[in-house]
Design a protein around this motif. Sequence first.
Motif, mmCIF file in Angstrom:
data_model
loop_
_atom_site.group_PDB
_atom_site.id
_atom_site.type_symbol
_atom_site.label_atom_id
_atom_site.label_comp_id
_atom_site.label_asym_id
_atom_site.label_seq_id
_atom_site.Cartn_x
_atom_site.Cartn_y
_atom_site.Cartn_z
ATOM 1 N N VAL A 68 -0.728 -19.776 -40.437
ATOM 2 C CA VAL A 68 -0.390 -21.185 -40.232
ATOM 3 C C VAL A 68 0.843 -21.556 -41.056
ATOM 4 C CG1 VAL A 68 -1.179 -23.567 -40.521
ATOM 5 C CG2 VAL A 68 -2.753 -21.831 -39.667
ATOM 6 N N GLY A 69 0.919 -21.052 -42.293
ATOM 7 C CA GLY A 69 2.063 -21.354 -43.146
ATOM 8 C C GLY A 69 3.370 -20.830 -42.584
ATOM 9 N N ILE A 70 3.365 -19.589 -42.097
ATOM 10 C CA ILE A 70 4.590 -19.008 -41.542
ATOM 11 C C ILE A 70 4.942 -19.649 -40.204
ATOM 12 C CG2 ILE A 70 5.633 -16.898 -40.633
ATOM 13 C CD1 ILE A 70 5.564 -17.096 -43.701
ATOM 14 N N ALA A 71 3.937 -19.980 -39.398
ATOM 15 C CA ALA A 71 4.206 -20.683 -38.136
ATOM 16 C C ALA A 71 4.879 -22.023 -38.417
ATOM 17 C CB ALA A 71 2.906 -20.889 -37.363
ATOM 18 N N ALA A 72 4.341 -22.773 -39.376
ATOM 19 C CA ALA A 72 4.928 -24.072 -39.729
ATOM 20 C C ALA A 72 6.329 -23.897 -40.304
ATOM 21 C CB ALA A 72 4.029 -24.789 -40.734
ATOM 22 N N PHE A 73 6.513 -22.868 -41.130
ATOM 23 C CA PHE A 73 7.831 -22.596 -41.717
ATOM 24 C C PHE A 73 8.859 -22.296 -40.629
ATOM 25 C CE2 PHE A 73 10.807 -19.221 -43.045
ATOM 26 C CZ PHE A 73 11.519 -19.907 -44.024
ATOM 27 N N THR A 99 6.997 -14.081 -47.971
ATOM 28 C CA THR A 99 7.198 -13.743 -46.563
ATOM 29 C C THR A 99 8.273 -14.636 -45.957
ATOM 30 O OG1 THR A 99 4.855 -13.137 -46.435
ATOM 31 C CG2 THR A 99 6.025 -13.406 -44.351
ATOM 32 N N ALA A 100 8.203 -15.929 -46.247
ATOM 33 C CA ALA A 100 9.210 -16.864 -45.742
ATOM 34 C C ALA A 100 10.597 -16.537 -46.286
ATOM 35 C CB ALA A 100 8.823 -18.292 -46.117
ATOM 36 N N SER A 101 10.650 -15.983 -47.489
ATOM 37 C CA SER A 101 11.943 -15.644 -48.091
ATOM 38 C C SER A 101 12.565 -14.401 -47.467
ATOM 39 C CB SER A 101 11.781 -15.410 -49.599
ATOM 40 O OG SER A 101 11.249 -14.114 -49.856
#
Length: 402
Positions: A68-73, A99-101
């Motif tokens: 959910v965090g990466i999808a939102a990012f 992961t986002a970085s």
Amino acid sequence: MHTALLFPGQGSQYIGMGQELFSSSIVAKRTFEEASEILGYSVSNLCFQGSLAELTRTDYAQPCILTVGIAAFRVLMERMEREPVYLAGHSLGEITALTASGALHFADAIRLVRFRGMLMRDAQKNKAGSMMAIHGLTPQVIEKECLEPEYRGLVVISNLNSSRQTVVSGQVNALTKIKERFIDLGGHVTSLQVGGAFHSPFMKNTAMQLYDELGRIPFHSMRYSVLSNVTALPYPSVTCIPSFLSEQMVERVRWQGCVQFLMERQVYNLIEVGPGSVLSNMLRREKLDACMIQSIDTKENLQKLIKERMPKGTGAVSYARYLKAALCAKNYNIHGETSDYLEEVAGPFRELEQLARAGDVAGGNAKALEALHHILDCKMTPALQRGDILSHIAEEGVVRHV
């Protein structure tokens, strides 16, 4: 105003998390599908229609929260006006931030947090440890009590979350006794529904297993500077990831220190990216002056966030700023003198030059940003310097368009 993205940890999960993003964004839907393919079960079904008891299991909760965090990012970065200067995550959220970085590929991150969740699930089987959240007492008072002979080595501070909340971990019997002491001192104590003394020395064996697993994962250059829970400072290098993430299992989470780091650098635009608003609510209770605190848990919140951000620079001028940043960035790749290296750098430079000449181009800022990151990758620009570059671009008004 500089921006930091904050990623929540376990405890933020709820049935229905990410559903609006999934329904309204192809990017979010593909993120869920990718995670499901790796895990062998439907992440969307578990998040949207599963039972809360099942979703709360650490081996399920952690991959779902990261998804959910990466999808939102990913949805946010399609639309966001300015690049974030820092990323930070609480406990599990630190892996989402990495992961986002770009330091972790999404597939590797999903496998890692599934393994981490299984380790934490196994650590709870004997139910010998637990955790308590304490409000109304300073960390100094709590630390002093934990160091009393009766509790020394049995109860430790595990989370420094804010000036109002500290979490302790320890053996169940010792926690039961010290709880009464905290109440007598005027504290409000909440026993957490966990069966393990997480973020404490009791997790030593778990930390060692996690370290071994991290040694099998490839890491990559960070596009954004990420704060460590262990040090409350940016990662100096991706080589620190195995030690920092495994140490996080046995060391206290210095979340208040991470927030203080951002405040000292005037990073006042704080956006929570992921399920719920646990971190946002915690920050609002701190009453931080001059801060803009938001979450994008739902499609409505995301649209509101985007609507509040008006572009400040477009077209040729905007692309020229990316080109200037690429030209001025120091080259740390001292061996990058081969024809392959020169071609890898020259291609993105040519694209930036073409954009600068063409003016407004559909999706141009996204292309310019990708070209800049490619050049910085080739130049091996460290995360801290990369963050400074993006910060300067943001100050000049470069935007990203849908």
